[in-house]
Design a protein around this motif. Sequence first.
Motif, PDB file in Angstrom:
ATOM      1  N   GLY A 157       0.874  -1.304   0.118  1.00 20.75           N
ATOM      2  CA  GLY A 157       0.161   0.011  -0.106  1.00 20.75           C
ATOM      3  C   GLY A 157       0.911   1.292   0.074  1.00 20.75           C
ATOM      4  O   GLY A 157       1.613   1.318   0.659  1.00 20.75           O
ATOM      5  N   ILE A 158       0.382   2.207  -0.801  1.00 23.46           N
ATOM      6  CA  ILE A 158       1.411   3.567  -1.045  1.00 23.46           C
ATOM      7  C   ILE A 158       0.336   4.701  -0.546  1.00 23.46           C
ATOM      8  O   ILE A 158      -0.679   4.567  -1.092  1.00 23.46           O
ATOM      9  CB  ILE A 158       1.954   3.735  -2.607  1.00 23.46           C
ATOM     10  CG1 ILE A 158       2.950   2.607  -2.646  1.00 23.46           C
ATOM     11  CG2 ILE A 158       2.711   5.009  -2.691  1.00 23.46           C
ATOM     12  CD1 ILE A 158       3.044   2.558  -4.296  1.00 23.46           C
TER      13      ILE A 158
ATOM     14  N   ALA B  92      -2.818   8.680   6.935  1.00 24.99           N
ATOM     15  CA  ALA B  92      -3.707   7.619   6.567  1.00 24.99           C
ATOM     16  C   ALA B  92      -2.838   6.393   6.582  1.00 24.99           C
ATOM     17  O   ALA B  92      -3.353   5.087   7.028  1.00 24.99           O
ATOM     18  CB  ALA B  92      -3.811   7.938   4.883  1.00 24.99           C
ATOM     19  N   LEU B  93      -1.426   6.484   6.234  1.00 22.83           N
ATOM     20  CA  LEU B  93      -0.610   5.515   6.119  1.00 22.83           C
ATOM     21  C   LEU B  93      -0.649   4.437   7.700  1.00 22.83           C
ATOM     22  O   LEU B  93      -0.638   3.428   7.839  1.00 22.83           O
ATOM     23  CB  LEU B  93       1.030   5.835   6.224  1.00 22.83           C
ATOM     24  CG  LEU B  93       1.854   4.712   5.226  1.00 22.83           C
ATOM     25  CD1 LEU B  93       1.125   4.522   3.592  1.00 22.83           C
ATOM     26  CD2 LEU B  93       3.100   5.278   5.187  1.00 22.83           C
ATOM     27  N   GLY B  94      -0.474   5.345   8.884  1.00 23.22           N
ATOM     28  CA  GLY B  94      -0.493   4.865  10.216  1.00 23.22           C
ATOM     29  C   GLY B  94      -1.610   4.320  10.339  1.00 23.22           C
ATOM     30  O   GLY B  94      -1.992   3.171  11.144  1.00 23.22           O
TER      31      GLY B  94
ATOM     32  N   VAL C 107       4.234   1.663   2.228  1.00 23.28           N
ATOM     33  CA  VAL C 107       4.880   2.700   1.808  1.00 23.28           C
ATOM     34  C   VAL C 107       4.764   4.249   1.882  1.00 23.28           C
ATOM     35  O   VAL C 107       3.659   4.438   1.235  1.00 23.28           O
ATOM     36  CB  VAL C 107       5.574   2.467   0.428  1.00 23.28           C
ATOM     37  CG1 VAL C 107       6.973   3.424   0.063  1.00 23.28           C
ATOM     38  CG2 VAL C 107       6.125   0.789   0.341  1.00 23.28           C
ATOM     39  N   HIS C 108       5.490   5.105   2.679  1.00 25.33           N
ATOM     40  CA  HIS C 108       5.144   6.375   2.308  1.00 25.33           C
ATOM     41  C   HIS C 108       5.803   7.097   1.138  1.00 25.33           C
ATOM     42  O   HIS C 108       7.045   7.092   1.147  1.00 25.33           O
ATOM     43  CB  HIS C 108       5.512   7.175   3.594  1.00 25.33           C
ATOM     44  CG  HIS C 108       5.342   8.591   3.751  1.00 25.33           C
ATOM     45  ND1 HIS C 108       6.235   9.533   4.136  1.00 25.33           N
ATOM     46  CD2 HIS C 108       4.232   9.292   3.356  1.00 25.33           C
ATOM     47  CE1 HIS C 108       5.739  10.648   4.002  1.00 25.33           C
ATOM     48  NE2 HIS C 108       4.291  10.483   3.587  1.00 25.33           N
ATOM     49  N   ALA C 109       5.081   7.363   0.163  1.00 22.41           N
ATOM     50  CA  ALA C 109       5.581   7.860  -1.119  1.00 22.41           C
ATOM     51  C   ALA C 109       4.294   8.441  -1.958  1.00 22.41           C
ATOM     52  O   ALA C 109       3.382   8.355  -1.671  1.00 22.41           O
ATOM     53  CB  ALA C 109       6.429   6.772  -1.905  1.00 22.41           C
TER      54      ALA C 109
END
Length: 306
Positions: free
Chosen positions: A58-59, A65-67, A83-85
């Motif tokens: 998941g990007i 949102a990622l957390g 992945v934070h990107a």
Amino acid sequence: MAADAPYTHEPVLLEEVLSVLRAEMDGRASVRAVDGTLGLGGYSEAMLRTFPGAEVVGIDRDLEALGFAQARLEGFGSRFSAVHANFGDLRGALEGRGPFDVFVFDLGVSNMQLSEGERGFSFQKDGPLDMRMNPQGGGPTAADVLAQGDAKKLARIFWEYGEERHSRRIAACVEEHLRRGGRLETTGDLTALIRGCLPEPVQRKMGGHPARRVFQALRIFVNDELGELDSMLGQIPALTQPGGVAVIVSYHSLEDRMVKHRFRAWEKEEGLGRVLTRHPILPGEEERARNYKARSAKLRAFRFGA
Ligand SMILES: C[S@@+](CC[C@H](N)C(=O)[O-])C[C@H]1O[C@@H](n2cnc3c(N)ncnc32)[C@H](O)[C@@H]1O
């Protein structure tokens, strides 16, 4: 499995996305998928449940949102990673992994971003006029864009990215307001300015909130959403296996047009595979009635390989 959900997020066109994937991935023991717009993890969770042999990356460019999605999906262990990107740098984000069978993208903003006033995305909640999906990455906020732009430049932004018919008038009001030393730092400042700028009868005819299109335009500009989409589309073919699919859900005509043209070029000019959706798939009546956000959604899909 789900973390406490302070936000209700009903993934748009989820059944339709899954039905494309089921048809194309049918019978595969393992599926390597990328959810390029992880958001709250709705699509990722559905793919992990639907395909027990699936691994999903998941990007998202939004750390919050990622957390949230990571907590929600932690029960899937190593089958899920985040992945934070920016998806505009798909190659960098997926370095050392791939090729993949599935790419899904659900463009635009999440309900979480909209529902937190302090992120500045919503004309319905007061907060700083920020609108950056990745504030940690720096770059100008929506307030900076307004402060730096002259009326001509702002009118172009409001028209091109928001298709706002009163773009010139609103841009002139912004310039005049700032020239007189007026504040334009919060979402409330901007909505009040737009309301004060347009005569009542014009506002009544606009259908929807008078600030809606200007907010959309600023968000797209601040986050370079079309540049990101263009760059992402350019990188997908090299990262996808033959037999793989790309599924993209978009929410306004500029995005949809870019996806449609790129898919057509992949098929007709580059011979990379075939378009699975001659016409975009739209949400059914029931979803449109239930979920306001779904009203403008369009799904297009492409299959790579012979
Ligand atoms: C509509 S939401 C996705 C919702 C998700 N499908 C779900 O079911 O929860 C879009 C997400 O994409 C992210 N996003 C938008 N543009 C992005 C980009 N260029 N790179 C990475 N993430 C992006 C936003 O931060 C947001 O969290």
